[in-house]
Design a protein around this motif. Structure first.
Motif, short mmCIF file in Angstrom:
data_model
loop_
_atom_site.label_atom_id
_atom_site.label_comp_id
_atom_site.label_asym_id
_atom_site.label_seq_id
_atom_site.Cartn_x
_atom_site.Cartn_y
_atom_site.Cartn_z
N PHE A 150 1.62 63.45 51.24
CA PHE A 150 1.27 64.30 50.71
C PHE A 150 2.38 65.55 50.89
O PHE A 150 2.31 65.68 52.32
CB PHE A 150 0.19 64.99 50.34
N THR A 151 3.03 66.01 51.26
CA THR A 151 3.89 66.92 51.17
C THR A 151 4.52 68.40 50.32
O THR A 151 3.71 68.12 48.97
CB THR A 151 5.51 66.74 51.52
N CYS A 152 5.04 69.38 50.44
CA CYS A 152 5.12 70.68 49.44
C CYS A 152 6.45 70.79 49.79
O CYS A 152 7.15 71.23 51.38
CB CYS A 152 3.69 71.79 50.07
N GLY A 153 6.75 71.63 48.50
CA GLY A 153 8.47 71.39 48.00
C GLY A 153 8.91 72.77 47.62
O GLY A 153 7.68 73.65 47.53
N GLU A 178 -5.99 66.22 47.05
CA GLU A 178 -4.55 65.84 46.95
C GLU A 178 -3.53 67.23 46.58
O GLU A 178 -2.74 67.37 47.28
CB GLU A 178 -3.95 65.18 46.46
N ALA A 179 -3.94 68.06 46.05
CA ALA A 179 -3.43 69.31 46.25
C ALA A 179 -3.73 70.34 47.23
O ALA A 179 -1.90 70.78 48.00
CB ALA A 179 -4.01 69.71 44.46
N MET A 180 -4.43 69.72 47.83
CA MET A 180 -5.27 70.90 49.55
C MET A 180 -3.60 70.21 49.89
O MET A 180 -3.32 70.97 51.06
CB MET A 180 -6.15 70.75 49.65
N LEU A 181 -3.34 68.76 50.11
CA LEU A 181 -2.84 67.96 51.03
C LEU A 181 -1.61 68.40 50.85
O LEU A 181 -0.52 68.97 51.69
CB LEU A 181 -2.64 67.00 51.36
N ALA A 182 -0.38 68.83 49.78
CA ALA A 182 0.69 69.28 49.00
C ALA A 182 0.30 70.84 49.15
O ALA A 182 1.47 71.33 48.84
CB ALA A 182 0.98 68.94 48.02
N ALA A 183 -0.67 71.15 50.33
CA ALA A 183 -0.17 73.31 49.92
C ALA A 183 0.09 73.36 48.47
O ALA A 183 0.81 74.74 48.55
CB ALA A 183 0.28 73.31 51.22
#
Length: 341
Positions: free
Chosen positions: A164-167, A262-267
């Motif tokens: 999981f990443t943040c874009g 999952e949301a937290m992992l994706a920031a």
């Protein structure tokens, strides 16, 4: 150690439980243990439940085929009824229709008659476990309330958490989940109809409510602001998380809820409800997301806030990622807890 993990098998019905089971078995093997997973066929119908309980508690698994098993780890009802002298239970949830989802005004006679039998079965076998864990504080709370038993919450990570990443913010609120009444996509749509901001919503997943939700979207005039994506691949899910402004997750009394983690992992900040159960262990209002009353106007206010203040939403998402890291959620901790009990 030679370990036996027990869980249910429901052909062609997939969900987060499969990730939980597969993740545990993989983690135990990665730590050098011999592991077999005993999947017991499960059917939700009342006539089947009694037979399944009797079958499970009739299984003596100390040495199947004369091969000794060092420890049994059970995850689901009714599998935790199997017999072994070193039995640890990590409870996903109980048979919920006999507990918090039971409604005496609508329950069938068969369900009402079955309910005390399930309670007695659970209390008998869960009390006999060497150690008792729950997959969330909410599951532990239910167990204490209904059966008078104490369980230690034990968190585990979502499937392939490292991916999981943040874009960049592409301007939508994302909600991936099965389309079922308890997930309350309909409540989210009703909230969207009250929003003052032009919030865009992407709903991913399949389920029994697809037709009803599509009709509700048309009836509320939301066709230009909501997309029912249906089934999406893992790669698509990762992309949609990465580029969301916020993640909505307003289920009714969820057990644990991978969507939150999952949301937290994706920031990404999470919008949930005060009766959503599992997510409330992680979503802190004003710090990592929003906790709204479970009614359309309150949920609309949270959606509007996230939409109108993208910089603040991004900051809440980063705080969520940091909170996840501080919680130390990982399979190594799970394995240590289950095997040192």
């Amino acid at each position: 150690m030679r370990l036996l993990v027990t869980a249910n098998h429901t052909p062609f019905i997939a969900g987060g439980a499969n990730y939980h089971v597969q993740g545990l078995v993989a983690a135990l093997r990665e730590h050098g243990h011999q592991v077999e997973c005993l999947r017991l066929p499960f059917h939700y119908g009342e006539p089947h439940i009694r037979r399944q309980m009797a079958y499970a508690e009739g299984l003596e698994v100390t040495a199947p085929n004369d091969v000794p098993v060092d420890r049994v780890i059970s995850l689901q009802f009714p599998g935790y009824g199997v017999r072994h002298p070193d039995h640890v239970v990590w409870l996903m949830h109980q048979h919920r229709v006999c507990y918090e989802l039971y409604d005496p005004t609508t329950a069938s006679e068969a369900l009402s008659a079955l309910r005390p039998e399930v309670h007695a079965y659970d209390t008998r076998h869960l009390d006999a476990a060497r150690r008792l864990f729950a997959n969330s504080p909410r599951v532990a709370e239910r167990l204490r309330q209904h059966n008078g038993l104490a369980a230690q919450p034990l968190y585990h990570p979502p499937h392939r958490a490292e991916r999981f990443t943040c874009g960049d913010d592409w301007g939508y609120v994302f909600y991936p989940s099965r389309l079922e009444p308890l997930k309350r996509q309909a409540l989210l749509l009703e909230a969207l109809a009250h929003c003052r901001q032009p919030v865009t919503l992407l709903l991913a997943g399949e389920g029994s409510q697809h037709r009803e939700l599509a009709a509700l979207i048309e009836r509320l005039g939301l066709a230009q602001r909501v997309r029912l994506l249906g089934h999406i691949s893992e790669a698509e899910k990762l992309t949609l998380y990465a580029h969301a402004r916020a993640v909505a997750f307003p289920p009714l009394d969820e057990d644990y809820g991978y969507v939150t983690l999952e949301a937290m992992l994706a920031a990404k900040p999470v919008i949930t409800c005060s009766d959503s159960g599992g997510p409330l262990a992680f979503v802190q209002p004003g710090e990592t997301g929003w906790v709204a009353a479970p009614e359309p106007r309150a949920l609309a206010a949270a959606l509007d806030d996230a939409w109108a203040h993208p910089a603040r939403a991004a900051a809440l998402g980063r705080a969520g990622r940091e909170a996840y890291a501080r919680a130390g959620i990982g399979w190594q901790r799970v394995v240590e807890a289950l095997l040192t009990a």
